[in-house]
Design a protein around this motif. Structure first.
Motif, PDB file in Angstrom:
ATOM      1  N   VAL A   1      36.423  46.222  43.656  1.00 53.74           N
ATOM      2  CA  VAL A   1      35.126  46.107  42.984  1.00 53.74           C
ATOM      3  C   VAL A   1      34.955  44.681  42.475  1.00 53.74           C
ATOM      4  CG1 VAL A   1      33.707  46.935  41.085  1.00 53.74           C
ATOM      5  CG2 VAL A   1      35.192  48.519  42.283  1.00 53.74           C
ATOM      6  N   LYS A   2      36.020  44.156  41.911  1.00 52.49           N
ATOM      7  CA  LYS A   2      35.961  42.814  41.364  1.00 52.49           C
ATOM      8  C   LYS A   2      35.649  41.813  42.472  1.00 52.49           C
ATOM      9  CE  LYS A   2      38.975  39.599  39.057  1.00 52.49           C
ATOM     10  NZ  LYS A   2      40.290  39.423  38.413  1.00 52.49           N
TER      11      LYS A   2
ATOM     12  N   ARG B   1      24.191  49.242  37.262  1.00 58.18           N
ATOM     13  CA  ARG B   1      22.954  48.466  37.373  1.00 58.18           C
ATOM     14  C   ARG B   1      21.853  49.291  38.009  1.00 58.18           C
ATOM     15  NH1 ARG B   1      26.521  44.029  38.570  1.00 58.18           N
ATOM     16  NH2 ARG B   1      26.336  44.552  40.773  1.00 58.18           N
TER      17      ARG B   1
ATOM     18  N   ASN C   1      28.979  39.150  45.220  1.00 57.38           N
ATOM     19  CA  ASN C   1      27.576  39.343  44.841  1.00 57.38           C
ATOM     20  C   ASN C   1      27.066  38.162  44.030  1.00 57.38           C
ATOM     21  OD1 ASN C   1      27.336  41.767  46.064  1.00 57.38           O
ATOM     22  ND2 ASN C   1      27.698  42.989  44.219  1.00 57.38           N
ATOM     23  N   ARG C   2      27.876  37.758  43.077  1.00 59.94           N
ATOM     24  CA  ARG C   2      27.462  36.666  42.221  1.00 59.94           C
ATOM     25  C   ARG C   2      27.307  35.368  43.009  1.00 59.94           C
ATOM     26  NH1 ARG C   2      27.835  38.616  36.776  1.00 59.94           N
ATOM     27  NH2 ARG C   2      28.121  40.710  37.575  1.00 59.94           N
ATOM     28  N   HIS C   3      28.180  35.211  43.946  1.00 64.79           N
ATOM     29  CA  HIS C   3      28.103  34.013  44.759  1.00 64.79           C
ATOM     30  C   HIS C   3      26.743  33.935  45.444  1.00 64.79           C
ATOM     31  CE1 HIS C   3      29.581  30.739  47.165  1.00 64.79           C
ATOM     32  NE2 HIS C   3      29.122  31.341  48.251  1.00 64.79           N
TER      33      HIS C   3
ATOM     34  N   GLN D   1      34.093  42.375  45.244  1.00 66.00           N
ATOM     35  CA  GLN D   1      32.698  42.553  45.650  1.00 66.00           C
ATOM     36  C   GLN D   1      31.752  41.919  44.632  1.00 66.00           C
ATOM     37  OE1 GLN D   1      31.195  46.583  46.919  1.00 66.00           O
ATOM     38  NE2 GLN D   1      30.054  46.354  45.039  1.00 66.00           N
ATOM     39  N   GLU D   2      32.079  42.084  43.359  1.00 63.01           N
ATOM     40  CA  GLU D   2      31.224  41.515  42.327  1.00 63.01           C
ATOM     41  C   GLU D   2      31.193  39.994  42.403  1.00 63.01           C
ATOM     42  OE1 GLU D   2      29.064  42.764  39.768  1.00 63.01           O
ATOM     43  OE2 GLU D   2      29.184  44.156  41.443  1.00 63.01           O
ATOM     44  N   LEU D   3      32.352  39.403  42.658  1.00 65.75           N
ATOM     45  CA  LEU D   3      32.397  37.943  42.779  1.00 65.75           C
ATOM     46  C   LEU D   3      31.539  37.489  43.952  1.00 65.75           C
ATOM     47  CD1 LEU D   3      36.140  37.289  41.941  1.00 65.75           C
ATOM     48  CD2 LEU D   3      34.153  36.498  40.651  1.00 65.75           C
TER      49      LEU D   3
ATOM     50  N   ILE E   1      31.517  38.588  34.294  1.00 67.45           N
ATOM     51  CA  ILE E   1      31.986  39.891  34.749  1.00 67.45           C
ATOM     52  C   ILE E   1      32.876  40.562  33.720  1.00 67.45           C
ATOM     53  CG2 ILE E   1      33.382  41.037  36.505  1.00 67.45           C
ATOM     54  CD1 ILE E   1      32.361  39.036  38.508  1.00 67.45           C
TER      55      ILE E   1
ATOM     56  N   GLU F   1      23.879  33.464  42.772  1.00 67.37           N
ATOM     57  CA  GLU F   1      23.796  32.139  42.172  1.00 67.37           C
ATOM     58  C   GLU F   1      23.177  31.134  43.149  1.00 67.37           C
ATOM     59  OE1 GLU F   1      24.353  31.519  39.072  1.00 67.37           O
ATOM     60  OE2 GLU F   1      25.575  33.218  38.419  1.00 67.37           O
TER      61      GLU F   1
ATOM     62  N   ARG G   1      29.138  47.115  34.469  1.00 69.69           N
ATOM     63  CA  ARG G   1      29.241  45.847  35.198  1.00 69.69           C
ATOM     64  C   ARG G   1      29.444  46.076  36.695  1.00 69.69           C
ATOM     65  NH1 ARG G   1      35.213  43.637  33.956  1.00 69.69           N
ATOM     66  NH2 ARG G   1      36.241  45.606  33.557  1.00 69.69           N
ATOM     67  N   SER G   2      29.133  47.284  37.136  1.00 69.38           N
ATOM     68  CA  SER G   2      29.261  47.588  38.559  1.00 69.38           C
ATOM     69  C   SER G   2      27.894  47.961  39.122  1.00 69.38           C
ATOM     70  CB  SER G   2      30.211  48.766  38.765  1.00 69.38           C
ATOM     71  OG  SER G   2      31.410  48.540  38.101  1.00 69.38           O
ATOM     72  N   PRO G   3      27.803  48.006  40.435  1.00 71.59           N
ATOM     73  CA  PRO G   3      26.512  48.315  41.059  1.00 71.59           C
ATOM     74  C   PRO G   3      25.904  49.626  40.563  1.00 71.59           C
ATOM     75  CG  PRO G   3      28.044  47.519  42.697  1.00 71.59           C
ATOM     76  CD  PRO G   3      28.819  47.637  41.429  1.00 71.59           C
TER      77      PRO G   3
ATOM     78  N   TYR H   1      32.454  32.596  37.466  1.00 71.83           N
ATOM     79  CA  TYR H   1      31.731  33.858  37.586  1.00 71.83           C
ATOM     80  C   TYR H   1      32.355  34.957  36.729  1.00 71.83           C
ATOM     81  CZ  TYR H   1      29.412  31.903  41.710  1.00 71.83           C
ATOM     82  OH  TYR H   1      28.667  31.139  42.561  1.00 71.83           O
ATOM     83  N   MET H   2      33.665  34.887  36.573  1.00 68.66           N
ATOM     84  CA  MET H   2      34.350  35.939  35.820  1.00 68.66           C
ATOM     85  C   MET H   2      33.839  36.027  34.386  1.00 68.66           C
ATOM     86  SD  MET H   2      36.059  37.962  37.399  1.00 68.66           S
ATOM     87  CE  MET H   2      36.887  38.945  36.154  1.00 68.66           C
TER      88      MET H   2
END
Ligand SMILES: Nc1ncnc2c1ncn2[C@@H]1O[C@H](COP(=O)(O)OP(=O)(O)OP(=O)(O)O)[C@@H](O)[C@H]1O
Ligand SMILES: Nc1ncnc2c1ncn2[C@@H]1O[C@H](COP(=O)(O)OP(=O)(O)OP(=O)(O)O)[C@@H](O)[C@H]1O
Ligand SMILES: CC(C)C[C@H](N)C(=O)O
Ligand SMILES: [Mg+2]
Ligand SMILES: [Mg+2]
Lengths: 365, 291, 254, 257, 363
Positions: C121-122, A199, C128-130, C124-126, A13, C133, A194-196, A9-10
């Motif tokens: 934040v990172k 977006r 979200n992606r989970h 949370q982003e991971l 990101i 996907e 790349r943050s909410p 996923y990174m």
């Protein structure tokens, strides 16, 4: 062609696609850092100027490119940042504090301006902000006790961590200051995207109804976008003030607002690269024309300015050509060139021919 | 009495704004493009008329040269569309805005090159003439401005509302693709509208240059006319006139009754206030999208 | 208490009464369908729930909250997600980004931390992606994951809309004609998806649909509307055999 | 058989670098209804757009009534008699229903005929008459679809390209639409090229059918033949053993891929 | 090593407006200066050095002006500046010139700040807007018994200075300052302002507005029958076109400036020769600002000659301070001294009569 496989996923990101791209950016960064040793004072000054415009462009890009709110009044926020910075300095606030505060104050004012502007769309917002930009001249005159009115203000060298920063005395120090701000703003921008929050800006730009349906508070998002945009623009204004050292009510005209918008459109709306490419065009092209005039003069004889205003005329023509050639901005063109190289030799001749496209009304919200 | 005089001259002045605003609205109504060069087109129209009429240039009689300049500007408008704007067909409106701003630079440059940067007035038979109603004075030019603006607004309004071509123009602005599906030659229609806008710009320019004088930066007046069009509701022809009149009438009253330092701000302050309370102008042309 | 309560709601557009004293309830865990002739007011019901319109009269409650007290963006916060009849996606963003916008209501980070992209934040982003996907997998959207919406065919966009709504992890999912523009095969897929959404994810579904096959295949109850008012309410079979519904909506052959 | 009214030969169309139509050829004969079936993204819409000129093909020819029309301006193609009822309605949102219909007849200079057509449309779709002064953008989805079809009828077409005309219409109206199309074809002799997801209705109406997959024609034949084909039955007509699908979603592979 | 000077060349810079709102001033001035420098160069230059005159166009925008200064100082390394246009632009330029002692000569701005401290390297040709407005107001008050002075101005440094000058003039003449109105450059209707001034009883009205606006104001006042109101412009309205407006609109309009009109004196030898020379070079008639550019160039050349072959910024400044001559072309007298860096000290009050400017008074 390099194909990047997604395994983590990174990969989506982090801001660079792969190590290759990262190293390119690092090389670029190294180059600009050592610029003072490579360039003479003139070109260093111009590069500084381009970077200042780029910061302003990033500021406007947040609002117009990513939130879809066209502003024709950002010179007002340049002015705001510039005056805030200098007035704070005059009050004895050290530069380390005055500069960030100047942006912050501008950002807050911008957010306040956004409140009445919230219900405005498209052209109505553009003209609203333009009116602000026209009014700022008068506001500066009317607030003479603080702003110095028509006689304007002078800002001397500032010092940062014991370093004397003077546009003319120590151009390299000033350049690094500007570069530092540029890098910081750019990184913040990348993080935003790349943050909410970033977006949600894009969501508001593309469809306000469905942004709402996804739980995005449109009013709040626009306010945030205005605030951030104005904050960054305020910093650019503060730097512009330091660059000019002298400014008054006539410095930040509505023409500058218009040029800012031109800059990001020509660079490419909705991309960080676009702000930089546009800044090069708006910031450096006139100088380039002026310099090339000498050589044209040498070839064809006659040193004098035969046709007054020729440069501006030519500049206009070049801008027209840029837009006709690539309405999606220089960054769009750059992407195509890059794809061309990546696909080489598997490209088709007319691969990038524009397919016919059609517009629909923007009067529906 | 005083008030009446202010009102009348404000109306005449507002009609000039309205006239330029009409040009903006025309193009917007038919293409949804905002032509920021409209003010510069007006300036160009004025200079062409001056070039044809004034003794120091060609010295043609007034009426034929007026008609000729309107024609020339119509052709220029059409050619602008044909060779510049049309290349941008289907591209984003912001890009078109920027394009017209750049066009404005070029027009200003060309005008400066040909006619210099000093102000020129149009020699005209109305000059110095006035109409007096009791204590009221109104220049002949003012009367002409008012009459022409009213005629033009209603003529254009009828054209859009009543004729098939006018309807097609509106359709083309709302959905270019659908317009094509209906067999409307969208590009040709847009060329026509630019020609029309050029002609309207010439009329505005001629009246303006007869009323006062022009120089290459006169086009900046376009900004205020643009504000007027927005106040009226961008895209509405009567709105352009009403917006122009509001700004025009506002100005003398502000100058008369508001303290120095603040009076000149009035039209823009009004614009800001207006937009806060009526976000899409008096005759709103925007709608909430149905989902 | 029902999950969604629609009580005597009326909405007028000028002289036209689009929704006329309409009442119905949606129970937790069911698939509830609304059918009716074109212009019956079905989409308007959705728009009322989304708070795009203020009703002229009546009450709308969701999960014990009075929906009329919140802003449109607040509706999603309570756990209501929707799709649109005419497709309203973020055209200049990728499918992935569209879905990530759906995660907005789960945002826990502040603007400041986002600007510095702090570890929280990172994380949370991971997360979200989970979620996103999984949804992409569930709806078979992998081939389109990084494509711009602007270039997608109609049918795919319809699915992306469903995906985006699911990304909000709602309690109630509103689907406005999910199968229009889908082929028979794709409609069948949609049917199983809706089934899974209800059974596996435990999400209540309120759906407007003209494809009676799909309606009778997945829904527990059906409301038939005409001219903004209730025509019939019952099981799919009951509604389909209601003479008034046949007359106004289905036609003889169906 | 006589020469076709509309001939498409080896058309290729691109969206930038993406090839959406990969060499499609088809024939539509005078008086026929030809239907195109295909999954999402097969390129049906792109094909229609290429025929009506709103997209330019990269290669190939489109011949209408013995004239090559590929790459021409779309309004010329409409004037030649090809009317396209597009996917997704595309009404003029800020014009009234009546004005939309008037624009549908833009190319028709015969006023009496225009009024006759308008009455015809109102006859087919009474709701449009009732709402004739409503702005089209505020119509419901299905009402807009009716308007789009009605507007197409106003153009006095020789051939109509219909891209999913039944989209979003109630079952009752879907039946009516197909009835209307049949009547137009039989009574007025309008030729039609029809894209429909509702494959059974489309094949029932059509004389001939083509099947498209990823930008190519993979199958063609008379409507009866297609209806009998097992693949078509499985994938487009939904004739399937319910029991098998009950347990888990499971897909049969198409034999032509 | 002196910046901008070699054995064969002297570089002189100018940051000017060739395309913005003051192009009507900057463009002809630049042409006029070029004409003179070309002539000097053709004749072998000054002490064997040719003059290169480099003009950067700033369109009256500060950021562009800063770029112009950067180019001229850091790239072209000019020896001095001549006729930089615009008050804020000049003041910004001073910050760079002062430390290096670069001279700034004959700026195209008549603001008092053009001689701000350090005055050492700054030379103006003319009296300030302040003095023009002051002298003009005083003259009109004394001559016609005006009682109430008023000002219509753009709220800029130029406008404010005229306002202050008018107030000072009124005080000197012992009359009152009654009213003021402010404007924007795109304003084109002045009925409101004029009726305000009428009610305030103004009979002397000084103008600090654009050229086009000044014409409109005077014309509107005529139409409104305000025949007792005397309008006074400064050098910014002192253009030949203003006198030549068709229909005699501007008849009776006053202007206070530091030079005399070119075309009013077209028959005198110096102006006549200049007109002919200019026409021959550019194929068009010169305007007042062409003349000023030409005169500024000739003044600089005089000083360069006087400075001798060992040219440095200091020697040039010393030479400037020795200048004392009558300029027949411009119609004024120039003299500088160690403590006098303003060339022409006289202010001429002139009026439009029969389509020409006519001198009435000088002080
Ligand atoms: N903004 C509006 N202004 C005026 N009338 C409107 C507006 N929105 C909807 N209507 C009318 O309200 C009625 C209900 O519309 P709605 O969209 O809810 O229908 P629907 O049941 O969803 O139909 P469909 O099946 O065709 O989508 C329609 O007659 C429509 O014309
Ligand atoms: N604007 C566009 N830009 C890029 N690619 C596009 C664009 N429009 C369509 N495509 C691609 O072209 C292909 C064909 O699309 P098309 O819309 O013709 O399909 P379709 O058969 O009509 O599908 P549907 O049944 O969903 O309407 C698809 O793969 C799609 O991704
Ligand atoms: C030449 C002058 C009219 C310039 C202008 N007044 C200024 O001070 O900037
Ligand atoms: Mg609906
Ligand atoms: Mg399709």
């Amino acid at each position: 062609m390099r194909i990047v496989f997604k395994t983590d996923y990174m990969q989506d990101i982090r801001p660079w696609k792969d190590g290759h791209q990262l190293s390119l950016y690092l090389i670029l960064l190294a180059l600009v850092v050592v610029a003072p040793w490579i360039l003479n004072d003139f070109y260093l000054g111009e590069l500084t100027n381009v970077l200042i415009w780029a910061i302003a462009g990033l500021g406007l890009m947040i609002l117009t490119g990513h939130t879809g709110q066209a502003s024709l009044g950002h010179a007002a926020f340049l002015a705001m940042g510039c005056y805030a910075n200098v007035i704070l300095l005059e009050q004895g606030v050290p530069f380390v504090l005055a500069f960030p505060l100047a942006g912050l104050i501008t950002g807050i004012v911008g957010a306040l301006v956004a409140l009445p502007a919230m219900r405005l769309h498209g052209i109505y917002l553009a003209i609203f902000t333009m009116a602000l930009s026209i009014l700022v001249d008068d506001i500066i005159v009317l607030t003479e006790p603080w702003s110095g009115g028509v006689s304007g203000k002078y800002v001397g060298p500032v010092s940062l961590f014991g370093l004397e920063i003077d546009r003319w005395g120590t151009p390299w120090a000033f350049y690094w200051l500007v570069l530092g701000v540029t890098v910081a703003v750019t990184l913040g921008y990348i993080n935003l995207l790349r943050s909410p929050m970033g977006r949600s800006f894009i969501a508001v730009r593309d469809s306000e109804v469905s942004a709402q349906a996804m739980g995005v508070d449109v009013a709040r998002t626009k306010t945030m976008s205005f605030g951030l945009s104005c904050m960054v623009t305020g910093w650019a204004g503060a730097l512009m003030g330091l660059y000019a050292t002298v400014f008054n009510n006539e410095t930040f005209t509505v023409i500058i607002s218009i040029q800012l918008l031109m800059m990001i459109v020509i660079g490419g709306l909705g991309s960080i690269h676009g702000a930089f490419l546009g800044a090069v065009v708006i910031g450096f092209l006139p100088q380039f024309l002026s310099i090339s005039k000498e050589y044209v003069g040498m070839v064809f004889g006659g040193s004098s300015v035969a046709i007054p205003g020729l440069e501006v005329g030519v500049f206009g023509l070049i801008l027209i050509a840029f837009i006709l050639f690539e309405p999606m901005g220089l960054y769009g063109r750059w992407l195509k060139i890059r794809t061309w190289f990546e696909l080489f030799p598997f490209y088709r001749k007319d691969m990038f021919k524009r397919q016919k496209s059609y517009l629909k009304t923007e009067r529906l919200r | 009495m005083d008030t009446l005089q202010l009102l009348i001259s404000g109306l005449a002045n507002g009609c000039v704004y309205g006239l330029i605003a009409l040009g903006f609205v025309l193009i917007y109504k038919a293409t949804e493009a905002v032509n920021f060069a409209q003010g510069d087109l007006m300036m160009l129209g004025a200079f062409i008329a001056i070039g044809l009429t004034n003794a120091e240039y060609m010295g043609l009689p007034f009426l034929p040269s007026v008609i000729l300049s309107i024609g020339i500007m119509g052709v220029i408008g059409y050619l602008l569309d044909r060779f510049v704007i049309r290349l941008m067909f289907g591209q984003s409106q912001v890009a078109v805005v920027i394009l017209t701003i750049a066009l404005g630079f070029v027009i200003r440059f060309v005008a400066g090159l040909i006619w210099g940067h000093e102000p020129h007035a149009l020699e005209n038979p109305m000059a110095g003439g006035e109409v007096r109603l009791g204590d009221l004075v109104l220049g002949m030019e003012d009367v002409a401005v008012i009459v022409v603006t009213l005629l033009l607004t209603f003529g254009l309004f009828a054209f859009f509302a009543r004729t098939k071509l006018g309807l097609a123009m509106q359709g083309a602005s709302q959905n270019q693709l659908a317009a094509y599906y209906m067999g409307i030659p969208v590009k040709r229609v847009q060329g026509l509208v630019w020609a029309l806008a050029g002609a309207v710009a010439a009329i505005a320019g001629i009246l303006f240059a007869a009323k006062g004088s022009v120089d290459p930066s006169t086009g900046l007046l376009g900004i205020k006319a643009f504000a007027a069009a927005v106040i009226g509701g961008f895209g509405s022809l009567p709105g352009a006139l009403v917006g122009g009149l509001i700004v025009g009438v506002m100005e003398p009253f502000a100058a008369r009754y508001i303290a120095a330092g603040y009076s000149q701000i009035a039209p823009y302050a009004l614009l800001v206030a207006m937009l806060i309370f009526r976000p899409s102008g008096i005759f709103s042309q925007t709608r909430v999208k149905k989902v | 208490m029902s999950l969604l309560e629609f009580e005597n709601v009326t909405l007028k557009f000028g002289g036209l009464t689009a929704v006329n004293d309409l009442s119905f309830e949606v129970e937790e865990g069911e698939v509830f369908a609304i059918v009716g002739p074109n212009g019956a007011g079905k989409s308007t019901v959705f728009n009322l729930i989304s708070r795009f319109y203020d009703p002229y009269a009546g009450r709308i409650r969701f999960d014990g909250h009075d929906l009329l007290q919140v802003k449109p963006s607040g509706v999603a916060a309570y756990g209501v997600a929707r799709t649109f009849q005419n497709i309203e996606l973020f055209d200049h963003a990728t499918v992935l980004d569209n879905l990530l916008v759906g995660r907005h209501r789960h945002r826990r980070t502040s603007l400041l931390s986002e600007l510095f992209f702090t570890p929280s934040v990172k994380k949370q982003e991971l997360q979200n992606r989970h979620v996103v996907e999984e949804i992409i997998d569930f709806l078979d959207l992998q081939p389109y994951r990084d494509k711009m919406i602007a270039g997608l065919p109609y049918g795919v966009r319809k699915v992306v809309e469903v995906a985006r709504a699911l990304a909000t992890e709602p309690k109630l999912l509103l689907l406005d004609e999910p199968a229009s523009g889908l082929s028979v095969e794709e409609t069948t897929d949609m049917r199983w998806w809706i089934d899974d959404i209800r059974r596996q994810m435990g999400i209540t579904v309120l759906m407007v649909e003209h494809d009676m096959g799909l309606v009778s295949g997945v829904s527990d109850r059906v409301l038939a509307m005409a001219d903004g008012a209730k025509l019939a309410l019952g099981t799919p079979a009951e509604v389909q055999s209601d003479p008034a519904v046949i007359e106004a909506y289905l036609g003889r052959a169906a | 058989m006589s020469d076709a009214l509309l001939k498409v030969r080896n058309i290729e169309s691109f969206y930038g670098p993406i090839m959406a139509i990969r060499g499609v050829s088809l024939d539509v004969h005078q008086g026929q209804i030809v239907s195109i079936l295909g999954a999402n993204g097969a390129g049906k819409t792109t094909l229609m757009k290429t025929i009506s000129g709103v997209m330019d093909p990269e290669k190939g020819q489109i011949i209408f009534a013995d004239q090559e029309i590929q790459g021409q301006e779309p309004h010329k193609i409409v004037q030649a008699g090809i009317v396209h009822v597009p996917e997704g309605r595309e009404v003029f949102p800020l014009l009234t229903v009546d004005e939309n219909l008037s624009l549908g007849a833009y190319t028709d200079i015969d006023r009496a005929r225009v009024e006759r057509h308008r009455e015809l449309v109102f006859n087919y779709f009474p709701i449009l008459k009732e709402r004739r002064n409503q702005e089209a953008g505020t119509l419901s989805g299905g009402q807009q679809q009716m308007l789009a079809i009605g507007r197409g009828l106003m153009g006095n077409p020789r051939i109509m390209l219909l891209d999913e005309p039944s989209l979003g219409l109630s079952p009752l109206l879907v039946q009516e639409i197909f009835g209307i199309l049949r009547r137009l074809n039989e009574e007025e002799g309008v030729t039609m090229l029809l894209v429909e997801q509702n494959a059974s209705a489309a094949l029932e109406l059509a004389h001939h059918g083509y099947v498209m997959e990823v930008g190519r024609i993979v199958m063609d034949g008379s409507a009866e033949d297609l209806m009998k084909s097992e693949d078509i039955q499985n994938f487009y007509l939904g004739v399937q053993e319910q029991g098998v699908r009950e347990t888990r979603r499971w897909k049969r592979k198409k034999t032509w891929r | 090593e002196v910046q901008g000077v070699t054995d064969t060349e002297i570089r002189i810079g100018s940051v000017n407006d060739l395309s913005g709102i003051f192009a009507a001033v900057g463009a002809p001035a630049t042409k006029g200066a070029n004409l003179y420098f070309d002539k000097v160069n053709a004749a072998g230059g000054v002490h064997g050095r040719k003059i290169t005159f480099i003009t950067e166009d700033h369109s009256y925008q500060m950021p562009k002006a800063m770029q112009g200064f950067n180019k001229l100082l850091n790239r072209d390394k000019v020896f001095m500046f001549m006729q930089n246009l615009g008050t804020p632009m000049n003041i910004a330029g001073f910050k760079l010139m002062d430390p290096k002692g670069i001279p700034n000569v004959a700026p195209l701005s008549a603001a008092r700040q053009m001689l701000q401290e350090p005055m050492h390297n700054k030379f103006t040709s003319f009296a300030s807007y302040y003095d023009m407005a002051r002298v003009g107001t005083k003259y009109l008050a004394n001559e016609f018994g005006g009682k109430e002075a008023c000002t219509m101005y753009l709220p800029t440094d130029f406008g404010k200075e005229v306002l202050e000058g008018t107030k000072a003039g009124a005080e000197e003449a012992g009359i009152t300052f009654a009213a003021e109105t402010t404007h924007k450059p795109d304003e084109s209707d002045f009925v409101g302002s004029l009726s305000k001034l009428k009610d305030a009883g103004c009979d002397i009205v000084s103008l600090a507005v654009g050229v086009r606006q000044a014409i409109t104001i005077v014309g509107t006042a005529k139409k409104m029958g305000l025949n007792d109101m005397k309008f006074l412009g400064t050098s910014a309205s002192f253009l030949t076109v203003v006198a030549k407006v068709p229909g005699g609109v501007t008849e009776g309009f006053y202007a206070a400036a530091s030079w005399q009109d070119l075309w009013a004196r077209a028959d005198e030898p110096a102006p006549k020769a200049f007109i002919a020379e200019y026409k021959a070079a550019y194929g068009e008639d010169p305007v007042g600002f062409s003349m000023l550019g030409y005169a500024a160039a000739s003044m600089v050349v005089k000083a360069l000659e006087a400075a001798g072959p060992d040219l440095t910024q200091e020697s040039f400044i010393k030479a400037m301070e020795t200048l004392d001559y009558t300029d027949d072309l411009v119609g004024n007298h120039i003299d500088y001294g160690p403590n006098d860096h303003q060339g022409a000290d006289k202010v001429y009050v002139q009026v439009v009569e029969n389509g020409n400017w006519k001198k009435l008074y000088e002080e």
